[in-house]
Design a protein around this motif. Structure first.
Motif, PDB file in Angstrom:
ATOM      1  N   TRP A  98     -11.804 -16.199  -2.469  1.00 16.14           N
ATOM      2  CA  TRP A  98     -11.041 -16.736  -3.583  1.00 16.14           C
ATOM      3  C   TRP A  98     -11.561 -16.181  -4.908  1.00 16.14           C
ATOM      4  O   TRP A  98     -12.615 -15.569  -4.961  1.00 16.14           O
ATOM      5  CB  TRP A  98     -11.057 -18.268  -3.604  1.00 16.14           C
ATOM      6  CG  TRP A  98     -12.402 -18.920  -3.600  1.00 16.14           C
ATOM      7  CD1 TRP A  98     -13.132 -19.281  -2.508  1.00 16.14           C
ATOM      8  CD2 TRP A  98     -13.196 -19.308  -4.740  1.00 16.14           C
ATOM      9  NE1 TRP A  98     -14.316 -19.860  -2.898  1.00 16.14           N
ATOM     10  CE2 TRP A  98     -14.384 -19.893  -4.255  1.00 16.14           C
ATOM     11  CE3 TRP A  98     -13.012 -19.208  -6.118  1.00 16.14           C
ATOM     12  CZ2 TRP A  98     -15.371 -20.389  -5.092  1.00 16.14           C
ATOM     13  CZ3 TRP A  98     -14.005 -19.697  -6.959  1.00 16.14           C
ATOM     14  CH2 TRP A  98     -15.164 -20.281  -6.443  1.00 16.14           C
ATOM     15  N   SER A 139      -9.449 -23.000 -13.055  1.00 16.55           N
ATOM     16  CA  SER A 139      -8.388 -22.750 -12.080  1.00 16.55           C
ATOM     17  C   SER A 139      -8.954 -21.888 -10.969  1.00 16.55           C
ATOM     18  O   SER A 139      -9.909 -21.134 -11.173  1.00 16.55           O
ATOM     19  CB  SER A 139      -7.197 -22.038 -12.723  1.00 16.55           C
ATOM     20  OG  SER A 139      -6.183 -21.858 -11.763  1.00 16.55           O
ATOM     21  N   SER A 140      -8.363 -21.998  -9.794  1.00 13.16           N
ATOM     22  CA  SER A 140      -8.783 -21.225  -8.638  1.00 13.16           C
ATOM     23  C   SER A 140      -7.567 -20.608  -7.973  1.00 13.16           C
ATOM     24  O   SER A 140      -6.486 -21.202  -7.963  1.00 13.16           O
ATOM     25  CB  SER A 140      -9.506 -22.147  -7.644  1.00 13.16           C
ATOM     26  OG  SER A 140      -9.633 -21.529  -6.388  1.00 13.16           O
ATOM     27  N   SER A 141      -7.760 -19.435  -7.396  1.00 14.97           N
ATOM     28  CA  SER A 141      -6.657 -18.801  -6.664  1.00 14.97           C
ATOM     29  C   SER A 141      -6.249 -19.641  -5.457  1.00 14.97           C
ATOM     30  O   SER A 141      -5.145 -19.487  -4.947  1.00 14.97           O
ATOM     31  CB  SER A 141      -7.054 -17.389  -6.227  1.00 14.97           C
ATOM     32  OG  SER A 141      -8.158 -17.424  -5.332  1.00 14.97           O
ATOM     33  N   ARG A 142      -7.119 -20.542  -5.016  1.00 16.30           N
ATOM     34  CA  ARG A 142      -6.790 -21.415  -3.882  1.00 16.30           C
ATOM     35  C   ARG A 142      -5.680 -22.388  -4.229  1.00 16.30           C
ATOM     36  O   ARG A 142      -4.872 -22.734  -3.372  1.00 16.30           O
ATOM     37  CB  ARG A 142      -8.013 -22.185  -3.409  1.00 16.30           C
ATOM     38  CG  ARG A 142      -9.081 -21.280  -2.804  1.00 16.30           C
ATOM     39  CD  ARG A 142     -10.322 -22.050  -2.450  1.00 16.30           C
ATOM     40  NE  ARG A 142     -10.980 -22.494  -3.686  1.00 16.30           N
ATOM     41  CZ  ARG A 142     -12.200 -22.983  -3.753  1.00 16.30           C
ATOM     42  NH1 ARG A 142     -12.900 -23.137  -2.661  1.00 16.30           N
ATOM     43  NH2 ARG A 142     -12.728 -23.327  -4.898  1.00 16.30           N
ATOM     44  N   SER A 143      -5.627 -22.862  -5.473  1.00 16.99           N
ATOM     45  CA  SER A 143      -4.601 -23.835  -5.862  1.00 16.99           C
ATOM     46  C   SER A 143      -3.564 -23.246  -6.810  1.00 16.99           C
ATOM     47  O   SER A 143      -2.418 -23.683  -6.816  1.00 16.99           O
ATOM     48  CB  SER A 143      -5.238 -25.062  -6.522  1.00 16.99           C
ATOM     49  OG  SER A 143      -5.753 -24.712  -7.792  1.00 16.99           O
ATOM     50  N   ARG A 181      -3.503 -23.728  -9.985  1.00 18.25           N
ATOM     51  CA  ARG A 181      -3.206 -24.673 -11.064  1.00 18.25           C
ATOM     52  C   ARG A 181      -4.445 -24.895 -11.916  1.00 18.25           C
ATOM     53  O   ARG A 181      -5.565 -24.680 -11.460  1.00 18.25           O
ATOM     54  CB  ARG A 181      -2.694 -25.995 -10.505  1.00 18.25           C
ATOM     55  CG  ARG A 181      -3.724 -26.792  -9.744  1.00 18.25           C
ATOM     56  CD  ARG A 181      -3.148 -28.137  -9.258  1.00 18.25           C
ATOM     57  NE  ARG A 181      -4.136 -28.888  -8.528  1.00 18.25           N
ATOM     58  CZ  ARG A 181      -5.008 -29.732  -9.079  1.00 18.25           C
ATOM     59  NH1 ARG A 181      -4.998 -29.914 -10.387  1.00 18.25           N
ATOM     60  NH2 ARG A 181      -5.887 -30.382  -8.340  1.00 18.25           N
ATOM     61  N   PHE A 205      -7.053 -27.316 -13.568  1.00 16.63           N
ATOM     62  CA  PHE A 205      -7.579 -28.658 -13.388  1.00 16.63           C
ATOM     63  C   PHE A 205      -7.678 -29.327 -14.755  1.00 16.63           C
ATOM     64  O   PHE A 205      -7.693 -28.642 -15.786  1.00 16.63           O
ATOM     65  CB  PHE A 205      -8.952 -28.595 -12.721  1.00 16.63           C
ATOM     66  CG  PHE A 205      -8.874 -28.263 -11.258  1.00 16.63           C
ATOM     67  CD1 PHE A 205      -9.041 -29.253 -10.301  1.00 16.63           C
ATOM     68  CD2 PHE A 205      -8.606 -26.976 -10.843  1.00 16.63           C
ATOM     69  CE1 PHE A 205      -8.952 -28.952  -8.953  1.00 16.63           C
ATOM     70  CE2 PHE A 205      -8.520 -26.660  -9.496  1.00 16.63           C
ATOM     71  CZ  PHE A 205      -8.692 -27.657  -8.550  1.00 16.63           C
ATOM     72  N   ASP A 259     -11.070 -36.587 -13.492  1.00 18.00           N
ATOM     73  CA  ASP A 259     -10.307 -35.881 -12.461  1.00 18.00           C
ATOM     74  C   ASP A 259     -10.277 -36.772 -11.224  1.00 18.00           C
ATOM     75  O   ASP A 259     -10.732 -37.919 -11.264  1.00 18.00           O
ATOM     76  CB  ASP A 259     -10.983 -34.533 -12.160  1.00 18.00           C
ATOM     77  CG  ASP A 259     -10.038 -33.502 -11.547  1.00 18.00           C
ATOM     78  OD1 ASP A 259      -8.934 -33.874 -11.092  1.00 18.00           O
ATOM     79  OD2 ASP A 259     -10.410 -32.316 -11.510  1.00 18.00           O
ATOM     80  N   TYR A 318     -11.149 -36.487  -6.883  1.00 14.86           N
ATOM     81  CA  TYR A 318     -11.697 -35.678  -5.796  1.00 14.86           C
ATOM     82  C   TYR A 318     -11.588 -36.500  -4.525  1.00 14.86           C
ATOM     83  O   TYR A 318     -12.034 -37.654  -4.492  1.00 14.86           O
ATOM     84  CB  TYR A 318     -13.160 -35.292  -6.055  1.00 14.86           C
ATOM     85  CG  TYR A 318     -13.760 -34.552  -4.897  1.00 14.86           C
ATOM     86  CD1 TYR A 318     -13.451 -33.213  -4.669  1.00 14.86           C
ATOM     87  CD2 TYR A 318     -14.579 -35.196  -3.982  1.00 14.86           C
ATOM     88  CE1 TYR A 318     -13.968 -32.536  -3.576  1.00 14.86           C
ATOM     89  CE2 TYR A 318     -15.104 -34.518  -2.891  1.00 14.86           C
ATOM     90  CZ  TYR A 318     -14.789 -33.195  -2.697  1.00 14.86           C
ATOM     91  OH  TYR A 318     -15.281 -32.526  -1.613  1.00 14.86           O
TER      92      TYR A 318
END
Length: 170
Positions: A68, A88-92, A94, A96, A114, A116
């Motif tokens: 990722w 943000s992460s390529s996994r989602s 979006r 945060f 947030d 979790y």
């Protein structure tokens, strides 16, 4: 705890140290809410560039061993002087919710809210150990109104060296 928000305006160049190329050693808990869970370790590289004459920046992190990529957008609010950090992460794909705060005496403290694993969490980021060639970032979660924290992710940054030929080392 709102101490970082009450710290007053910070310098627009606070994150100037981060601009450039980095090797990043990660340690991340296998369960972000369990202080007794195992640590997973992995490597990454990061490249950060400045925006708005230092009042913002973006870094992109490549984590090939984990499959990722991530990025952080940091913006300094001109009215309050506080920084908002958006991950943000390529996994989602979006953004945060942001953490907000600033620097005092070479340490950056940033807080936000947030969720979790279905639980509301208070999030804390701390930047410390900042020099020209090193920095440390850590993330912690609290589920009890900041009475206790579980540090669940630590990144140690080491600046990448560029040899005389102009190509990155390694």
């Amino acid at each position: 705890m709102n101490a970082p928000l009450d710290a007053g305006p910070t310098d627009p160049q606070d994150f100037g140290f981060l601009v450039g190329d980095w090797e990043v050693a990660h340690r991340r808990r296998t369960d972000f809410l369990d202080a007794g869970s195992a640590w997973a370790e992995f490597a990454a590289t990061s490249r950060c560039w400045s925006l708005f004459d230092g009042a913002g920046n973006i870094d992109e992190m490549d984590v090939p061993g984990q499959g990722w990529m991530g990025l952080t957008l940091r913006l300094r609010d001109r009215a309050s002087g506080l920084w908002s950090l958006h991950w943000s992460s390529s996994r989602s794909g979006r953004l945060f919710p942001p953490v907000i705060g600033g620097f005092t005496d070479g340490r950056g403290d940033f807080y936000g809210d947030d969720t979790y694993d279905g639980k509301d969490v208070r999030v804390r980021y701390v930047w410390s150990g900042i020099s020209r060639d090193t920095a440390r970032w850590e993330q912690a979660f609290s589920v009890d109104g900041e009475k206790s924290w579980v540090t669940n992710w630590v990144m140690e940054f080491t600046r990448r060296r560029v040899p005389a030929s102009g190509t990155p080392a390694g």
